[in-house]
Design an enzyme around this catalytic site. Structure first.
Site, PDB file in Angstrom:
ATOM      1  N   ARG A 170       0.853  -1.177   0.000  1.00 38.54           N
ATOM      2  CA  ARG A 170       0.000   0.000   0.000  1.00 38.54           C
ATOM      3  C   ARG A 170       0.895   1.235   0.000  1.00 38.54           C
ATOM      4  NH1 ARG A 170      -2.374  -3.422   4.004  1.00 38.54           N
ATOM      5  NH2 ARG A 170      -4.475  -4.136   3.436  1.00 38.54           N
ATOM      6  N   LYS A 193      -2.676  -1.783   7.584  1.00 36.22           N
ATOM      7  CA  LYS A 193      -3.934  -1.270   8.134  1.00 36.22           C
ATOM      8  C   LYS A 193      -4.081  -1.709   9.587  1.00 36.22           C
ATOM      9  CE  LYS A 193      -6.983  -0.443   4.210  1.00 36.22           C
ATOM     10  NZ  LYS A 193      -8.294  -0.743   3.627  1.00 36.22           N
ATOM     11  N   HIS A 261      -2.245   2.514  -6.094  1.00 37.56           N
ATOM     12  CA  HIS A 261      -3.050   1.350  -5.694  1.00 37.56           C
ATOM     13  C   HIS A 261      -3.210   0.368  -6.852  1.00 37.56           C
ATOM     14  CE1 HIS A 261      -5.450  -0.546  -2.605  1.00 37.56           C
ATOM     15  NE2 HIS A 261      -6.388  -0.803  -3.489  1.00 37.56           N
ATOM     16  N   ARG A 264      -0.344  -1.880  -6.846  1.00 35.82           N
ATOM     17  CA  ARG A 264      -0.572  -2.958  -5.870  1.00 35.82           C
ATOM     18  C   ARG A 264      -1.406  -4.064  -6.513  1.00 35.82           C
ATOM     19  NH1 ARG A 264      -1.442  -4.451  -0.376  1.00 35.82           N
ATOM     20  NH2 ARG A 264      -3.611  -4.833   0.196  1.00 35.82           N
ATOM     21  N   HIS A 288      -4.346  -8.667   3.633  1.00 31.92           N
ATOM     22  CA  HIS A 288      -5.806  -8.563   3.680  1.00 31.92           C
ATOM     23  C   HIS A 288      -6.343  -9.212   4.947  1.00 31.92           C
ATOM     24  CE1 HIS A 288      -6.254  -8.080  -0.973  1.00 31.92           C
ATOM     25  NE2 HIS A 288      -6.076  -6.927  -0.361  1.00 31.92           N
ATOM     26  N   TYR A 297      -8.912 -11.368  -7.267  1.00 36.05           N
ATOM     27  CA  TYR A 297      -7.863 -11.720  -8.233  1.00 36.05           C
ATOM     28  C   TYR A 297      -8.085 -13.091  -8.859  1.00 36.05           C
ATOM     29  CZ  TYR A 297      -5.714  -7.739  -6.024  1.00 36.05           C
ATOM     30  OH  TYR A 297      -5.492  -6.479  -5.536  1.00 36.05           O
TER      31      TYR A 297
END
Length: 321
Positions: A170, A193, A261, A264, A288, A297
């Site tokens: 990120r 995060k 992004h 990424r 994640h 994906y």
């Protein structure tokens, strides 16, 4: 701008107690500011001639919040759709912000007897494939960086883009890398995060690009950031975005379509498409929280789906005449 104390307390709680990242807390603030401005309109607490973005919210108190019903919340989400043209994903984020806020008021600080957002549903979101660069476009972008005549910034920018394209970082994770977070020869630690640390494994190309940059990086006493600006300070998120936009444009790619992004997304796509990476492993690499986020994906490789169908043992069966 001035904000109600109960909103300020909530934002402080999310950042200091829950450990929510400052960027996410800012999004909560923007969403809830919009919500509180809407309440003043709905409850006729503001003159109709006042522009929406000029509505002050510091006078909203607990008594006003106690009046909110599920119907008011539905009206708010409808307002963001019809009057503010928010996408389904943006409306879903606003629902999450409102639900979190009322959960705090009801269950954490006991200021509300009932939670009006308890049954507030998330809007149906459109399933969208991630936007990413192809392998050829990625190569072209890297070659464009190598055309920079300034050796220091060429090595710095090349290393940054290599990390984006290989590790799926990120933007905030990349900008926050410190020198002491480079562990050994092929790993580094980033803050993701929720202020969660995770280990990033570096391939040979990334290791080489970092070492090349470190051999040129100015020594600045007390500055621990890996990537430095011209002022020899930590390179900001905005500066990195601007730098990426510049190289994208030089590569013939639209900066309005591609971004940090999207780089990424590109890393994740290349790993999944060419590396046969297990979806759970990809989840760990990207940091994640849920594998459902990573599963976007698995839907983007038509060649893999085509090959899967062709691999069926009945694929070549001929119909008897």
């Amino acid at each position: 701008m001035k904000i109600p104390l109960l909103l300020e307390d909530y934002l402080d709680y999310m950042e200091t107690i829950k450990g929510t990242s400052s960027n996410t807390v800012k999004e909560y603030f923007f969403d809830l500011r919009t919500f509180l401005r809407f309440l003043k309109i709905r409850f006729k607490l503001v003159d109709s001639n006042v522009e929406f973005d000029e509505i002050e919210i510091d006078d909203i108190d607990l008594d006003t919040i106690k009046k909110v019903s599920i119907q008011d919340l539905h009206a708010y989400i409808s307002y963001t759709d019809k009057k503010r043209a928010n996408s389904s994903s943006t409306r879903a984020r606003k629902v999450a912000s409102v639900r979190s806020f009322f959960k705090y008021l009801h269950s954490r600080v006991n200021l509300l007897d009932e939670n009006p957002a308890l049954y507030l549903e998330f809007p149906k979101t459109d399933a969208r494939h991630p936007v990413y660069l192809t392998l050829d476009q990625s190569e072209k972008l890297l070659n464009t960086v190598l055309s920079n005549p300034n050796e220091l910034y060429r090595s710095r920018d090349y290393s940054i883009i290599m990390l984006f394209l290989n590790c799926g970082l990120r933007l905030s994770e990349l900008s926050s890398i410190d020198l002491d977070k480079i562990n050994g020869e092929d790993t580094l630690t980033v803050i993701g995060k929720g202020n969660k640390e995770r280990t990033i494994f570096l391939n040979e190309a990334c290791v080489q690009s970092i070492n090349d940059y470190l051999s040129l990086r100015p020594v600045v006493p007390g500055e621990k950031a890996l990537f430095l600006s011209k002022r020899k300070q930590r390179l900001s998120n905005r500066a990195i975005q601007h730098m990426i936009d510049k190289y994208l444009e030089k590569s013939g790619l639209d900066p309005q379509v591609y971004s940090t992004h999207k780089l990424r997304h590109t890393a994740a796509t290349l790993m999944y498409k060419y590396g046969n990476v297990d979806i759970r492993a990809l989840q760990e690499i990207l940091g994640h929280e849920s594998v459902s986020t990573t599963q976007i994906y698995t839907h983007l490789d038509d060649d893999r789906l085509r090959d899967a169908v062709k691999s069926n043992p009945l694929a070549n069966r001929k119909k008897n005449k």
